[in-house]
Design a protein around this motif. Structure first.
Motif, PDB file in Angstrom:
ATOM      1  N   THR A 110       3.290   9.316 -12.026  1.00  0.00           N
ATOM      2  CA  THR A 110       3.485   9.304 -10.576  1.00  0.00           C
ATOM      3  C   THR A 110       4.258  10.543 -10.154  1.00  0.00           C
ATOM      4  OG1 THR A 110       5.611   8.143 -10.645  1.00  0.00           O
ATOM      5  CG2 THR A 110       3.616   6.786 -10.596  1.00  0.00           C
ATOM      6  N   GLU A 120       3.130   2.791  -1.755  1.00  0.00           N
ATOM      7  CA  GLU A 120       3.213   3.674  -2.919  1.00  0.00           C
ATOM      8  C   GLU A 120       1.929   4.458  -3.116  1.00  0.00           C
ATOM      9  OE1 GLU A 120       3.873   3.320  -7.754  1.00  0.00           O
ATOM     10  OE2 GLU A 120       5.031   2.017  -6.393  1.00  0.00           O
ATOM     11  N   SER A 121       0.794   3.803  -2.897  1.00  0.00           N
ATOM     12  CA  SER A 121      -0.480   4.511  -3.095  1.00  0.00           C
ATOM     13  C   SER A 121      -0.674   5.605  -2.033  1.00  0.00           C
ATOM     14  CB  SER A 121      -1.653   3.527  -3.053  1.00  0.00           C
ATOM     15  OG  SER A 121      -1.762   2.924  -1.771  1.00  0.00           O
ATOM     16  N   ASP A 177       0.805  -1.225   0.000  1.00  0.00           N
ATOM     17  CA  ASP A 177       0.000   0.000   0.000  1.00  0.00           C
ATOM     18  C   ASP A 177       0.839   1.276   0.000  1.00  0.00           C
ATOM     19  OD1 ASP A 177      -2.121  -1.716   0.233  1.00  0.00           O
ATOM     20  OD2 ASP A 177      -2.508  -1.293   2.356  1.00  0.00           O
ATOM     21  N   ASN A 222       2.056   8.532  -3.251  1.00  0.00           N
ATOM     22  CA  ASN A 222       2.048   8.999  -4.632  1.00  0.00           C
ATOM     23  C   ASN A 222       1.195  10.257  -4.755  1.00  0.00           C
ATOM     24  OD1 ASN A 222       2.290   9.149  -7.437  1.00  0.00           O
ATOM     25  ND2 ASN A 222       0.522   7.808  -7.761  1.00  0.00           N
TER      26      ASN A 222
END
Length: 438
Positions: A159, A121-122, A119, A125
């Motif tokens: 990103t 990176e989400s 999770d 980002n």
């Protein structure tokens, strides 16, 4: 494992909700805050110290769990924890599951810690700022900052990493500095446990006892009240009281000694911090009374000065002023008061500051200066007031005063009006102390 009913909230949900909301209000729009639990620390070989939660994590979650991460966005909260396993529970007892963690913290979004890497990176980002406590774990720093860099570099893939990384102390420690009414009530309860211990020790102290015997009384009172030492206790007899952080506590008390005891309780991560100085015998000697009275007058002045709008510096200056007057009166300082203050020659006898913040840490967080200027006190702040005198055994000192250390310390709440002394239940007047000794 059977349900042992040990997972009720340690901090009221409404209190935790208000803290998280206040933190979110101070975060940048579109930002995320991440707070990790404290690491387990090795005492020796494969034996660990008792686990002590990270104060920031506990302040926002009320969770004593050993492995977890709080993720806080402007309008959302999520906590990752490592649920207990049958093997771990066999060795260490019941561990809260995800539902029990939600019940304890009031955070509904509770996830297994194993999912954090997926999770992560989400979470970061595209955010404007990442509030992250860098500097305490090099490996974690490399992971978090490396991912942030990777998201920035992969801009063509849609990103972007956080525009900046900010230490959460910038906002969180300012919140912790001003206590709620719930916190102050808990601090009062902890102070009352400390007061009971000090009263018992003052009454029990006699020539021939070990400093460690007085420390044992302290531990007994604390544990009977489901409390622990807030910090390593100082129980210093005679000239050892001039050692500011004496914690060996392994000598024998002699007739004619004073005992300086800097010791206090902590419960539910709420701390107190108290120092008293008292005779091993039933009475103070006259020279001891003279020095003690100077420190007591200094503390009384400093406490009275601890009001909204004052500063740590102004309280310290008031305490020093009284100490210097007394030292001049006794002939321990030969120069004028103005000259002594200018040269700071009083530091031969008083070399530390007069107070510090106190709360979820003994030396609690929060700035003492704002843009280089002393920070004014505000209602809800809590600090110690702890002047002292430490008279060395030098040849130019009258023999009756040599090797005498005296400190008096209390925990003071800044209010809209007069200061509130949380630890006033610990005897401080000479007559009160001598009455306990009889």
């Amino acid at each position: 494992m059977p349900d042992m009913g040990r997972f009720s909230p340690e901090i009221p949900h409404e209190e935790l909700k208000q803290r998280r909301s206040a933190c979110q209000d101070r975060m940048d729009p579109g930002s995320v805050l991440m707070i990790y639990t404290a690491p387990r620390r090795i005492m020796s070989n494969d034996v660990h110290y008792r686990f002590r939660q990270d104060s920031d994590f506990y302040y926002l979650t009320g969770l004593p769990v050993e492995e977890g991460v709080l993720v806080l966005g402007p309008e959302k909260a999520c906590v990752y924890v490592k649920p207990g396993t049958p093997e771990k529970e066999t060795w260490e007892g019941p561990q809260p599951n995800l539902d029990e963690t939600a019940e304890m913290s009031g955070i509904q979004d509770v996830r297994d810690l194993e999912g954090l890497n997926k999770d992560l990176e989400s979470w970061i980002n595209g955010i404007s700022a990442l509030y992250y406590g860098y500097g305490s774990d090099a490996g974690r720093d490399a992971e978090i900052l490396g991912l942030s860099q990777k998201l920035l570099i992969r801009g063509r893939a849609g990103t972007s990493g956080p525009e900046r990384v900010v230490h959460p102390a910038r906002i969180l420690h300012e919140l912790r500095l001003v206590k709620s009414s719930w916190e102050i009530q808990r601090m009062q309860e902890t102070a009352e446990i400390t007061a009971r211990a000090h009263r018992e020790i003052i009454a029990a102290a006699k020539p021939g006892m070990g400093e460690f015997e007085l420390e044992a009384i302290l531990h007994n009172v604390f544990r009977k009240s489901d409390a622990i030492e807030a910090y390593p206790s100082i129980v210093a007899g005679g000239g050892r009281a001039c050692i500011l952080h004496y914690i060996k506590n392994d000598e024998t008390l002699q007739k004619g000694d004073l005992v300086l005891m800097d010791a206090a309780a902590a419960r539910g991560y709420i701390h107190s911090d108290v120092t008293r100085t008292f005779p091993v015998d039933e009475k103070f000697t006259e020279p001891q009374k003279e020095l003690y009275s100077i420190v007591l007058r200094s503390q009384q002045k400093a406490i009275a000065s601890s009001v909204a709008g004052a500063t740590m510096d102004s309280v310290h200056d008031d305490a020093v002023s009284v100490l210097v007057d007394g030292l001049i009166e006794l002939g321990l300082i030969k120069e004028s008061k103005d000259e002594c203050l200018e040269k700071k020659s009083f530091r031969r006898f008083y070399m530390h500051r007069t107070g510090h913040w106190i709360g979820y840490d003994v030396h609690d967080v929060g700035s003492y200066y704002i843009q280089g200027k002393p920070r004014p006190f505000e209602p809800g702040m809590v600090c110690t007031v702890e002047p002292g005198l430490y008279i060395p055994g030098d040849d130019d000192i009258p023999e009756a005063y040599r090797n005498t250390g005296i400190r008096i310390e209390d925990d003071i709440v800044i209010t809209e009006g007069a200061p509130l002394n949380l630890t006033s239940g610990v005897p401080v007047e000479i007559e009160q102390i001598e009455e306990l000794k009889c």
